[in-house]
Design a protein around this motif. Structure first.
Motif, PDB file in Angstrom:
ATOM      1  N   GLU A 244       0.827  -1.210   0.000  1.00  0.00           N
ATOM      2  CA  GLU A 244       0.000   0.000   0.000  1.00  0.00           C
ATOM      3  C   GLU A 244       0.860   1.258   0.000  1.00  0.00           C
ATOM      4  O   GLU A 244       0.516   2.262  -0.624  1.00  0.00           O
ATOM      5  CB  GLU A 244      -0.923   0.000   1.229  1.00  0.00           C
ATOM      6  CG  GLU A 244      -1.982  -1.072   1.200  1.00  0.00           C
ATOM      7  CD  GLU A 244      -2.831  -1.062   2.460  1.00  0.00           C
ATOM      8  OE1 GLU A 244      -4.015  -0.715   2.365  1.00  0.00           O
ATOM      9  OE2 GLU A 244      -2.285  -1.369   3.537  1.00  0.00           O
TER      10      GLU A 244
ATOM     11  N   SER B  52      -6.955  -1.113   6.410  1.00  0.00           N
ATOM     12  CA  SER B  52      -6.505  -0.402   5.207  1.00  0.00           C
ATOM     13  C   SER B  52      -7.482   0.677   4.756  1.00  0.00           C
ATOM     14  O   SER B  52      -7.074   1.783   4.388  1.00  0.00           O
ATOM     15  CB  SER B  52      -6.275  -1.399   4.068  1.00  0.00           C
ATOM     16  OG  SER B  52      -5.183  -2.224   4.352  1.00  0.00           O
TER      17      SER B  52
ATOM     18  N   ARG C  59      -6.260   4.526   4.215  1.00  0.00           N
ATOM     19  CA  ARG C  59      -6.293   5.096   2.866  1.00  0.00           C
ATOM     20  C   ARG C  59      -7.182   6.327   2.809  1.00  0.00           C
ATOM     21  O   ARG C  59      -6.833   7.346   2.204  1.00  0.00           O
ATOM     22  CB  ARG C  59      -6.820   4.042   1.879  1.00  0.00           C
ATOM     23  CG  ARG C  59      -5.908   2.853   1.691  1.00  0.00           C
ATOM     24  CD  ARG C  59      -6.571   1.804   0.817  1.00  0.00           C
ATOM     25  NE  ARG C  59      -5.760   0.607   0.716  1.00  0.00           N
ATOM     26  CZ  ARG C  59      -6.112  -0.465   0.017  1.00  0.00           C
ATOM     27  NH1 ARG C  59      -7.266  -0.476  -0.633  1.00  0.00           N
ATOM     28  NH2 ARG C  59      -5.318  -1.513  -0.047  1.00  0.00           N
TER      29      ARG C  59
END
Length: 411
Positions: A121, A232, A236
């Motif tokens: 990521e 995540s 994000r």
């Protein structure tokens, strides 16, 4: 103020293009300064399947992977700790530019050429820090572009609401504007909360010594949490709107700040002496060390959140090191309060300390949303951090804030 297209669409249905939406906001007197694409360039990343992996001899944990990307099989050396044979992962072949602006080149490790990168990521610019590569669904077509699978390609709006529109300093507030423009209904997030154990009121009490400066203060408690990295989707989304991920508890409070525009604060409950929250002004010569490690001299009218012995936060501006949530935290007290805008503005200016929280409080927060945002945040903590939420909320409201009624003509 930043908001993403996907986030807005969670609360209201609309079919504007990014440019049409920006124009609609501007016509409604909320200027859009810029439109950008978060992690732009991710469409060049393709799906690859790890056919085999071999640990390289020597120090470190380097692996040689044979990766099928459809048109060819690449040799790629990686140190990712979570790779396995058969995994489908995002691959960047040599010569391709990452969304972070770095062009992938062929590298040699211990005499072996590596012709690409298996993406984390962090490599894709989705988060500030991550470990391990992204795991894609096994049924993903090898060699195909992967932006939808990693949920990264999104439009980010940067807006400048006028000072008299604090209601537009949140994603939900902007969604409400879209609802007003389109006539489409708003969708509030569903809250799934399970309370158990003791009543919150038996664990903590609240004393407001300055009701003019703090008309309302609420507290909830969650026990037995596991503080760690956020999932995540949250990291994000926070990065997309310019907020750094810290840990799951703190990230949830920041998430609610951006979502509903109401600042929350999480304390390590075990550091609150006397199990009591006291809202008071600073004493003569009182000093306080904030979360940024700076010891600050306070004025007498600086509003403090304190326990029975000491200050633990500068109200509406910044928390303190002495009650900070860390990886060792097990029990959390969640603050949701309303503070006088003028006092927060004066305190922020005197201290030279402007934060996302003070920016919103000094423009006027919504006193009626305290309980909802507290309940949503504590439910997210229960979901993401584990733990048990104690029964009920302690809600001290000594000075009721009345709503003004404005009469309008229909003609």
């Amino acid at each position: 103020m930043k908001a993403t297209l996907k986030w807005l669409r969670e609360y209201v249905d609309f079919y504007f293009s990014p440019e049409e939406l920006a124009n609609a906001f501007t016509m409604a007197e909320t200027e859009v300064e810029s439109i950008s694409y978060f992690a732009k360039g991710i469409e060049k990343i393709i799906a690859g399947k790890i056919l085999s992996l071999e640990k390289l001899q020597g120090e470190g944990n380097l692996f040689l992977c044979q990766v099928d990307i459809g048109r060819e099989i690449l040799k790629i050396v990686t140190a990712a700790p979570n790779i396995k044979e058969g995994m489908v992962v995002p691959v960047v072949p040599k010569g391709t530019m990452l969304p972070t602006g770095i062009t992938v080149t062929a590298q040699t490790f211990r005499g072996i050429d590596s012709n690409g990168v298996l993406c984390s990521e962090q490599d894709l610019g989705l988060v500030d820090h991550s470990e391990g590569v992204i795991k894609l669904p096994k049924n993903q077509a090898i060699g195909k572009s992967v932006p939808e699978l990693v949920e990264a390609e999104d439009v980010v709006f940067e807006l400048s609401p006028t000072p008299n529109r604090p209601d537009c300093l949140s994603v939900f507030g902007l969604a409400r504007e879209i609802s007003a423009i389109t006539g489409n209904p708003l969708h509030l997030p569903e809250i799934k909360l399970k309370e158990s154990g003791l009543d919150t009121a038996k664990l903590v009490s609240i004393e407001i010594k300055e009701p003019d400066l703090c008309p309302r203060y609420t507290a909830r408690i969650i026990q037995g949490v596991r503080v760690g990295e956020s999932p995540s989707f949250m990291k994000r989304r926070l990065k997309a709107v310019g907020v750094r991920s810290i840990n799951n508890v703190v990230d949830i409070t920041n998430y609610l700040l951006m979502e509903f525009g109401h600042p929350l604060h999480a304390f390590d409950f075990d550091f609150i002496r006397g199990k009591k929250i006291v809202v008071r002004c600073a004493g003569s010569g009182e000093k306080f060390k904030t979360l940024d490690g700076v010891e600050r001299a306070l004025k007498k009218d600086t509003l403090l959140i304190a326990d029975s012995e000491k200050g633990i936060a500068i109200a509406g501006i910044m928390g303190g090191e002495n009650s900070e949530v860390s990886e060792s935290t097990k029990n959390v007290l969640l603050e949701s309060a309303y503070f006088d805008p003028v006092n927060i503005r004066r305190g922020s200016k005197y201290l030279g300390l402007s934060t996302e929280a003070s920016y919103r409080f000094e423009r006027g927060a919504d006193p009626d949303i305290l309980k909802y945002t507290s309940e949503r945040a504590i439910a997210l903590m229960q979901e993401m951090c584990g733990g048990e939420v104690t029964k009920g909320i302690v809600d001290e409201y000594p000075k009721k804030i009345s709503r003004k009624t404005v009469l309008l003509r229909s003609d």
